[in-house]
Design a protein around this motif. Sequence first.
Motif, PDB file in Angstrom:
ATOM      1  N   LYS A  10       0.815  -1.214   0.000  1.00  0.00           N
ATOM      2  CA  LYS A  10       0.000   0.000   0.000  1.00  0.00           C
ATOM      3  C   LYS A  10       0.848   1.263   0.000  1.00  0.00           C
ATOM      4  O   LYS A  10       0.521   2.234  -0.668  1.00  0.00           O
ATOM      5  N   SER A  13       2.095   1.582  -3.585  1.00  0.00           N
ATOM      6  CA  SER A  13       1.076   1.966  -4.562  1.00  0.00           C
ATOM      7  C   SER A  13       0.519   3.365  -4.317  1.00  0.00           C
ATOM      8  O   SER A  13       0.251   4.100  -5.261  1.00  0.00           O
ATOM      9  N   ARG A  14       0.369   3.763  -3.061  1.00  0.00           N
ATOM     10  CA  ARG A  14      -0.230   5.066  -2.768  1.00  0.00           C
ATOM     11  C   ARG A  14       0.777   6.201  -2.712  1.00  0.00           C
ATOM     12  O   ARG A  14       0.515   7.285  -3.209  1.00  0.00           O
ATOM     13  N   PHE A 113      -6.064   1.343   4.808  1.00  0.00           N
ATOM     14  CA  PHE A 113      -5.945   0.621   3.546  1.00  0.00           C
ATOM     15  C   PHE A 113      -6.885  -0.578   3.437  1.00  0.00           C
ATOM     16  O   PHE A 113      -6.908  -1.250   2.428  1.00  0.00           O
TER      17      PHE A 113
END
Length: 114
Positions: A10, A13-14, A113
Motif C-alpha cells: 500500500k 502503490s499510494r 488501507f
Amino acid sequence: MTRILFLEEKFLSRLKVLLPEDVGAALMDGVVLCHLANHISPRSVCSIHVPSPAVPKLSMAKCRRNVENFLDACKRLGVPQVCLTSSRTPQGEKRKMSSFMTSARIQFVTIIFS
C-alpha cells in the motif's frame, strides 16, 4: 499476505515509497506517516520535520513531534482512539516509545488501507 507485506504494498502503490526490510525503523521518525496522512487528506499534517543531507537523522524530539502530528491528524480523520493506542502493553507498565508508535502506526495504516 502478512500485515507487513500488505503495508509495504500500500505504501508503494499510494505514496510511491518503497519501505526497507525493517518497517518499524522506517516508520520511527514519522515522516512517511505524515506524508501518508497528507495523501489521504491534504494538509492534515501542516508541519513535517524531514532529515536533510547535512543532518541525515532527526533528533528524538523532532521524531516525536512528527508522530504527535500524525496521531493528531488521525484523530481529525476519525480514526478511533482505541486504534491509536497499544492494547498489548499492560497499564501501569512503562511503555517503550518505539513499540507503542510502531503498533499505533501499523493499526492505523491497516485500517486506512482495508
